[in-house]
Enzyme design. Structure first.
Site, PDB file in Angstrom:
ATOM      1  N   LYS A 126      20.863  -8.781  -4.419  1.00 23.65           N
ATOM      2  CA  LYS A 126      20.478  -7.433  -4.843  1.00 23.65           C
ATOM      3  C   LYS A 126      20.876  -6.416  -3.779  1.00 23.65           C
ATOM      4  O   LYS A 126      21.086  -6.762  -2.617  1.00 23.65           O
ATOM      5  CB  LYS A 126      18.963  -7.370  -5.077  1.00 23.65           C
ATOM      6  N   ASP A 127      20.980  -5.160  -4.194  1.00 23.67           N
ATOM      7  CA  ASP A 127      21.406  -4.079  -3.308  1.00 23.67           C
ATOM      8  C   ASP A 127      20.529  -4.006  -2.064  1.00 23.67           C
ATOM      9  O   ASP A 127      19.316  -4.269  -2.120  1.00 23.67           O
ATOM     10  CB  ASP A 127      21.350  -2.743  -4.037  1.00 23.67           C
ATOM     11  N   LYS A 128      21.139  -3.606  -0.950  1.00 23.48           N
ATOM     12  CA  LYS A 128      20.386  -3.467   0.300  1.00 23.48           C
ATOM     13  C   LYS A 128      19.610  -2.157   0.338  1.00 23.48           C
ATOM     14  O   LYS A 128      18.394  -2.158   0.541  1.00 23.48           O
ATOM     15  CB  LYS A 128      21.332  -3.551   1.499  1.00 23.48           C
ATOM     16  N   GLN A 158      29.388  -1.947  -0.013  1.00 24.02           N
ATOM     17  CA  GLN A 158      28.712  -3.238  -0.038  1.00 24.02           C
ATOM     18  C   GLN A 158      29.455  -4.248  -0.915  1.00 24.02           C
ATOM     19  O   GLN A 158      29.224  -5.444  -0.814  1.00 24.02           O
ATOM     20  CB  GLN A 158      27.284  -3.079  -0.549  1.00 24.02           C
TER      21      GLN A 158
END
Length: 313
Positions: free
Chosen positions: A204-206, A289
């Site tokens: 999942k996104d940071k 990312q």
């Protein structure tokens, strides 16, 4: 980061949410207070590391000075040589701590020595005081045999527990400003297990607040609860036991994005734009990312793929 929310959607189409920090779908009998305390211990697999960690925990119970006396007394002797326990262990009269300890302190000491020092170190009470000695001398055969039986009993109980409830503890992970794999690596380090013991359906996104399902192979939920407190920016809960997770075990992700300080457009214009996005979609943007690590120039690989240059890709 709360302006960008990501919730995983499981294979049954349910949005994953963190709703409980303690409840568990756990068919096993309730653990005693002592069992919970033992389960919370993170014992290193390496004997030397386990010994040093045990000394550190003893310092919290007995104080630094007495813990250091125990370390100095046992450190040169607590390992085995190729020919068996070192000869000096046979003559070991033990280290007697002439100080008064209450019942809880003695129990805590036994818990540490039983789990971190192995079966070669024996602790007993002499005239109300704790004595640390090596099991292995001629006068300690009974202690060694009892320790071996205790280890075998624990192993049988350990395996029976997982046969009963399932090999994986599944839990919901909520994280903020953290990468999924970075969190998993930190949890694995705290729990002293291999990072491959963990399973996720995806990363999942940071730079967001994200919620997702994870699994841990043969890690009790009590230990996960305890060790997760050491990792900054995460919370865990909704524990259950069953099958482990694999990459792709999800239906998708649900995004909530907050736009602030929007200027230059009336509400009607904004609504028309949102309707257009809903019906026609929008141009996808791949941020930094998605470009992978510095060692792999994945953006250049992607460009070559788009150009059909398979050899370069």
């Amino acid at each position: 980061f709360a302006d960008f929310l990501v919730n995983e959607i499981d294979t049954a189409g349910r949005v994953v949410r963190l709703t409980s920090y303690s409840a568990v779908d756990d068919p096993k009998p309730a653990a005693t207070e002592e069992q919970q305390a033992v389960a919370a211990l993170a014992v290193p697999e390496d004997a030397e590391e386990a010994f040093e960690e045990g000394v550190r925990l003893l310092a919290e119970i007995l104080g630094t000075e007495d813990a250091e006396r125990v370390r100095v007394h046992l450190a040169p002797k607590h390992t085995e040589t190729e020919n068996g326990t070192e000869a000096e262990a046979k003559a070991d009269a033990g280290l007697l701590l002439e100080r008064d300890l209450d019942k809880d302190q003695r129990r805590a000491v036994y818990r540490v020595t039983n789990n971190f020092f192995g079966t070669r170190v024996h602790v007993d009470t002499v005239c109300g005081h704790l004595r640390f000695a090596l099991s292995g001398g001629k006068n300690n055969k009974t202690s060694t045999a009892n320790s071996r039986k205790l280890q075998q009993k624990r192993q049988r109980g350990w395996n029976a527990q997982w046969d009963h409830i399932g090999d994986h503890c599944r839990f919901v992970l909520e994280k903020e400003n953290s990468d999924t794999m970075d969190v998993v690596q930190q949890l694995a380090a705290c729990l002293r297990v291999n990072v491959r013991a963990f399973g996720t359906a995806g990363t999942k996104d940071k730079r967001a607040v994200t919620v997702q399902l994870c699994s841990a192979h043969r890690v009790a939920h009590e230990r996960l609860q305890h060790m997760a407190r050491r990792v900054r920016g995460i919370r865990v809960g909704n524990f259950s036991y069953g099958a482990g997770l694999r990459l792709g075990d999800l239906s998708g992700n649900r995004f909530v994005i907050v736009l602030r300080f929007v200027r230059g457009a009336e509400q009607g214009a904004v609504e028309r734009v949102l309707q257009s996005i809903g019906s026609r979609g929008f141009v996808n943007y791949f941020g930094l990312q998605r470009f992978g690590s510095n060692s792999v120039a994945s953006h250049e690989v992607g460009r070559a793929v788009l150009l059909g240059d398979w050899a370069l890709a």
